[in-house]
Design a protein around this motif. Sequence first.
Motif, PDB file in Angstrom:
ATOM      1  N   THR A  90     -18.483 -57.531  -1.950  1.00 48.57           N
ATOM      2  CA  THR A  90     -18.773 -58.488  -3.015  1.00 48.57           C
ATOM      3  C   THR A  90     -20.037 -58.082  -3.764  1.00 48.57           C
ATOM      4  O   THR A  90     -21.093 -57.889  -3.155  1.00 48.57           O
ATOM      5  CB  THR A  90     -18.947 -59.902  -2.439  1.00 48.57           C
ATOM      6  OG1 THR A  90     -17.701 -60.344  -1.887  1.00 48.57           O
ATOM      7  CG2 THR A  90     -19.402 -60.888  -3.511  1.00 48.57           C
ATOM      8  N   ALA A  91     -19.908 -57.937  -5.077  1.00 47.60           N
ATOM      9  CA  ALA A  91     -21.031 -57.480  -5.908  1.00 47.60           C
ATOM     10  C   ALA A  91     -20.590 -57.453  -7.367  1.00 47.60           C
ATOM     11  O   ALA A  91     -19.397 -57.583  -7.666  1.00 47.60           O
ATOM     12  CB  ALA A  91     -21.473 -56.081  -5.490  1.00 47.60           C
ATOM     13  N   VAL A  92     -21.566 -57.259  -8.237  1.00 49.24           N
ATOM     14  CA  VAL A  92     -21.261 -56.900  -9.615  1.00 49.24           C
ATOM     15  C   VAL A  92     -21.153 -55.384  -9.658  1.00 49.24           C
ATOM     16  O   VAL A  92     -22.059 -54.681  -9.197  1.00 49.24           O
ATOM     17  CB  VAL A  92     -22.343 -57.394 -10.584  1.00 49.24           C
ATOM     18  CG1 VAL A  92     -22.041 -56.918 -12.000  1.00 49.24           C
ATOM     19  CG2 VAL A  92     -22.436 -58.915 -10.536  1.00 49.24           C
ATOM     20  N   TYR A  93     -20.051 -54.897 -10.207  1.00 46.05           N
ATOM     21  CA  TYR A  93     -19.798 -53.470 -10.279  1.00 46.05           C
ATOM     22  C   TYR A  93     -20.062 -52.965 -11.697  1.00 46.05           C
ATOM     23  O   TYR A  93     -19.581 -53.561 -12.673  1.00 46.05           O
ATOM     24  CB  TYR A  93     -18.362 -53.166  -9.872  1.00 46.05           C
ATOM     25  CG  TYR A  93     -18.160 -53.230  -8.380  1.00 46.05           C
ATOM     26  CD1 TYR A  93     -18.193 -54.446  -7.704  1.00 46.05           C
ATOM     27  CD2 TYR A  93     -17.961 -52.069  -7.635  1.00 46.05           C
ATOM     28  CE1 TYR A  93     -18.038 -54.508  -6.323  1.00 46.05           C
ATOM     29  CE2 TYR A  93     -17.800 -52.123  -6.254  1.00 46.05           C
ATOM     30  CZ  TYR A  93     -17.838 -53.348  -5.612  1.00 46.05           C
ATOM     31  OH  TYR A  93     -17.680 -53.399  -4.247  1.00 46.05           O
ATOM     32  N   TYR A  94     -20.810 -51.876 -11.766  1.00 47.45           N
ATOM     33  CA  TYR A  94     -21.187 -51.287 -13.045  1.00 47.45           C
ATOM     34  C   TYR A  94     -20.659 -49.874 -13.161  1.00 47.45           C
ATOM     35  O   TYR A  94     -20.738 -49.107 -12.189  1.00 47.45           O
ATOM     36  CB  TYR A  94     -22.709 -51.226 -13.180  1.00 47.45           C
ATOM     37  CG  TYR A  94     -23.412 -52.561 -13.150  1.00 47.45           C
ATOM     38  CD1 TYR A  94     -23.818 -53.129 -11.947  1.00 47.45           C
ATOM     39  CD2 TYR A  94     -23.678 -53.253 -14.332  1.00 47.45           C
ATOM     40  CE1 TYR A  94     -24.461 -54.346 -11.916  1.00 47.45           C
ATOM     41  CE2 TYR A  94     -24.337 -54.474 -14.312  1.00 47.45           C
ATOM     42  CZ  TYR A  94     -24.718 -55.014 -13.099  1.00 47.45           C
ATOM     43  OH  TYR A  94     -25.361 -56.219 -13.069  1.00 47.45           O
ATOM     44  N   CYS A  95     -20.165 -49.522 -14.334  1.00 49.02           N
ATOM     45  CA  CYS A  95     -19.856 -48.121 -14.581  1.00 49.02           C
ATOM     46  C   CYS A  95     -21.006 -47.502 -15.374  1.00 49.02           C
ATOM     47  O   CYS A  95     -21.735 -48.204 -16.080  1.00 49.02           O
ATOM     48  CB  CYS A  95     -18.531 -47.946 -15.319  1.00 49.02           C
ATOM     49  SG  CYS A  95     -18.435 -48.737 -16.928  1.00 49.02           S
ATOM     50  N   ALA A  96     -21.162 -46.203 -15.219  1.00 45.66           N
ATOM     51  CA  ALA A  96     -22.266 -45.507 -15.851  1.00 45.66           C
ATOM     52  C   ALA A  96     -21.847 -44.092 -16.207  1.00 45.66           C
ATOM     53  O   ALA A  96     -20.931 -43.528 -15.586  1.00 45.66           O
ATOM     54  CB  ALA A  96     -23.469 -45.479 -14.919  1.00 45.66           C
ATOM     55  N   ALA A  97     -22.523 -43.530 -17.211  1.00 46.39           N
ATOM     56  CA  ALA A  97     -22.220 -42.183 -17.688  1.00 46.39           C
ATOM     57  C   ALA A  97     -23.476 -41.332 -17.672  1.00 46.39           C
ATOM     58  O   ALA A  97     -24.558 -41.804 -18.036  1.00 46.39           O
ATOM     59  CB  ALA A  97     -21.650 -42.248 -19.105  1.00 46.39           C
TER      60      ALA A  97
END
Length: 123
Positions: A90-97
């Motif tokens: 459980t978490a906030v999921y972030y994508c990154a480049a």
Amino acid sequence: VQLQASGGGLVQAGGSLRLSCAVSGRSMSNYGMGWFRQAPGKEREFVAGINRSGGSTYYADSVKGRFTISRDNAKSTVYLQMNSLKPEDTAVYYCAAKLYSGSMYPRTEYDYWGQGTLVTVSS
């Protein structure tokens, strides 16, 4: 470069979700891509990464064997397939480049971030 993450939601333990991250503004093929997550009260941590071509992938030990990162450069989208989910996912999921080569693990290596999508796993 803009990143838009989606696909989060509420799922029971043992279930699956697939997160997507759409990249716009520049060709996604120029960037290594990563997924990070941040649980309440904790620091943002690396989850998975994939190099520009998709030929190499990297995972945190906590998700290895359960999560799979993939990318479709033609669709400018990176995915995170999450199976056998646990409440601790459980978490906030972030994508990154990240534009430059180098380690995929440190969050400081990444140049652009999406807004995050919430994943909640109930026990």
